[in-house]
Design an enzyme around this catalytic site. Structure first.
Site, PDB file in Angstrom:
ATOM      1  N   LYS A 197       0.855  -1.189   0.000  1.00  0.00           N
ATOM      2  CA  LYS A 197       0.000   0.000   0.000  1.00  0.00           C
ATOM      3  C   LYS A 197       0.888   1.235   0.000  1.00  0.00           C
ATOM      4  CE  LYS A 197      -3.140   2.381   3.140  1.00  0.00           C
ATOM      5  NZ  LYS A 197      -4.172   2.171   4.155  1.00  0.00           N
TER       6      LYS A 197
HETATM    7  C1  5RP Z   1      -2.325   4.677   7.998  1.00  0.00           C
HETATM    8  C2  5RP Z   1      -3.120   3.749   7.161  1.00  0.00           C
HETATM    9  C3  5RP Z   1      -4.514   4.131   6.833  1.00  0.00           C
HETATM   10  O1  5RP Z   1      -5.282   2.974   6.740  1.00  0.00           O
HETATM   11  C4  5RP Z   1      -4.446   4.842   5.546  1.00  0.00           C
HETATM   12  O2  5RP Z   1      -3.878   6.060   5.693  1.00  0.00           O
HETATM   13  C5  5RP Z   1      -5.711   4.785   4.688  1.00  0.00           C
HETATM   14  O3  5RP Z   1      -6.545   5.724   4.969  1.00  0.00           O
HETATM   15  P1  5RP Z   1      -6.669   7.089   4.182  1.00  0.00           P
HETATM   16  O4  5RP Z   1      -7.270   6.738   2.847  1.00  0.00           O
HETATM   17  O5  5RP Z   1      -7.592   7.845   5.066  1.00  0.00           O
HETATM   18  O6  5RP Z   1      -5.314   7.712   4.031  1.00  0.00           O
HETATM   19  O7  5RP Z   1      -2.677   2.742   6.724  1.00  0.00           O
HETATM   20  O8  5RP Z   1      -0.992   4.349   7.923  1.00  0.00           O
END
Ligand code: 5RP
Length: 267
Positions: free
Chosen positions: A174
Site C-alpha cells: 500500500k
Molecule cells: C495509515 C493507514 C490508513 O489505513 C491509511 O492512511 C488509509 O486511509 P486514508 O485513505 O484515510 O489515508 O494505513 O498508515
C-alpha cells in the site's frame, strides 16, 4: 502458492477484475476517534456491502463489528505510537500477534514500515518477522509504506519503499499515488494499492483512483475520502465503479451524485 494463502488473497483481490476496494478504518490506532469514525459501527456498517475487505485494528473489530459479516478482514498488526508523539510517530512495532489475527479469522495482516525514517530498521525487521509467521499459516501480508511529514512523496521514494516491502516478502503493498505512478507499479512485483490520504473533494479523489488504476494499481485502500465524504455510501459505490468497472472520474462522479440524491429523496 499455498492454497490457503491463495484463497485468502482471492477473497480480497477479486479474481474477476484482479482489483480490490479495501476500506481502511484503522485510523484510531494512532489518531484516536478520527472524524467520521467516532462511532465506527454506525459509519462502517452501511459501507460493508461495497467493501472487498475491511482494514482495521483488532479492538475496532471486536468492539464494533458483528462477527456474522461476510467481509474479509485485513487486520492492522503494527502501531505503538500516537499522533501526539511526533518524534516517535514513525517507530511502529507489533501490536497484535499472528495467533490473534488467526483467532479473529483475518484474511490478511497489515504492517507499516517507515523507509527513510530514523527507526526504519526496527519497523522493517519487525515486519519481516510478521511475514515469516503469517506465511507459516498461509496468511497474506499487506505492507503499508508510511511516509513521514518531512519526507518527499514522489515516485522515486514510493518505488523504493514499495519494492522494499515486496522484497521483504509482502503480498500486497500500500502506498500513495504520485506522478509517474506507473514506475512504482512496474517495479513492484506484487499488487500495489493506494491510500486515499487526507479528505479532498470527491471528484479529485475519484480522479486519483482512476489515475492509479490506469497506472497499474490493483485498487485502493481508502479511508477518509470515503468515510468523511458527504455521502460515504454513494462515494464507495463511485470508487467501486472506477476500480472494478473501468468508470472514468466523470462517470463515477455522476454515479456519486445520483446515489446521493436517491438517498436524500428517501429521507
Ligand atoms: C495509515 C493507514 C490508513 O489505513 C491509511 O492512511 C488509509 O486511509 P486514508 O485513505 O484515510 O489515508 O494505513 O498508515
Amino acid at each position: 502458492m499455498d492454497w490457503g494463502m491463495q484463497n485468502r488473497l482471492s477473497r480480497i483481490i477479486k479474481p474477476e477484475t484482479k482489483k480490490t476496494v479495501m476500506l481502511a478504518v484503522d485510523h484510531g490506532y494512532f489518531m484516536g476517534p478520527t472524524t467520521g469514525l467516532e462511532q465506527l459501527d454506525k459509519t462502517v456498517n452501511p459501507l460493508l456491502p461495497y467493501a472487498d475487505t475491511l482494514m482495521l485494528t483488532r479492538g475496532a473489530l471486536r468492539y464494533y463489528i458483528d462477527p456474522g459479516i461476510d467481509v474479509p478482514i485485513t487486520l492492522r498488526v503494527s502501531g505503538g505510537t500516537s499522533i501526539l508523539n511526533t518524534e516517535m510517530l514513525l517507530h511502529e512495532g507489533v501490536t497484535c500477534s499472528v495467533e490473534d489475527a488467526i483467532r479473529l479469522n483475518a484474511s490478511c495482516v497489515a504492517f507499516s514500515i517507515m523507509v527513510g525514517a530514523r527507526y526504519e530498521r526496527d519497523t522493517i525487521l519487525a515486519f519481516a518477522e510478521i511475514i515469516d509467521e503469517a506465511r507459516a499459516w498461509g496468511l497474506p501480508t499487506l505492507c503499508v509504506t508510511a511516509v513521514g511529514r518531512d519526507m518527499v512523496r514522489d515516485a522515486k521514494y514510493m518505488r523504493l519503499a514499495s519494492r522494499l516491502g515486496a522484497e521483504l516478502g509482502a503480498d500486497i503493498v500500500k502506498t500513495y499515488y504520485v506522478d509517474d505512478f506507473e514506475t512504482v507499479t512496474e517495479s513492484c512485483p506484487v499488487p500495489v494499492v493506494i491510500a486515499g490520504g487526507k479528505k479532498i473533494p470527491e471528484r479529485e479523489a475519484l480522479e486519483m483512483a482512476r489515475g492509479a488504476i490506469d497506472a497499474g494499481a490493483a485498487g485502493v485502500d481508502m479511508g477518509r475520502n470515503i468515510f468523511q465524504s458527504e455521502d460515504p455510501v454513494a462515494m464507495i459505490q463511485a470508487v467501486r465503479a472506477v476500480v472494478h468497472e473501468g468508470a472514468g472520474a466523470g462517470e463515477a462522479m455522476e454515479l456519486y451524485e445520483s446515489k446521493k440524491s436517491e438517498a436524500a429523496a428517501r429521507q
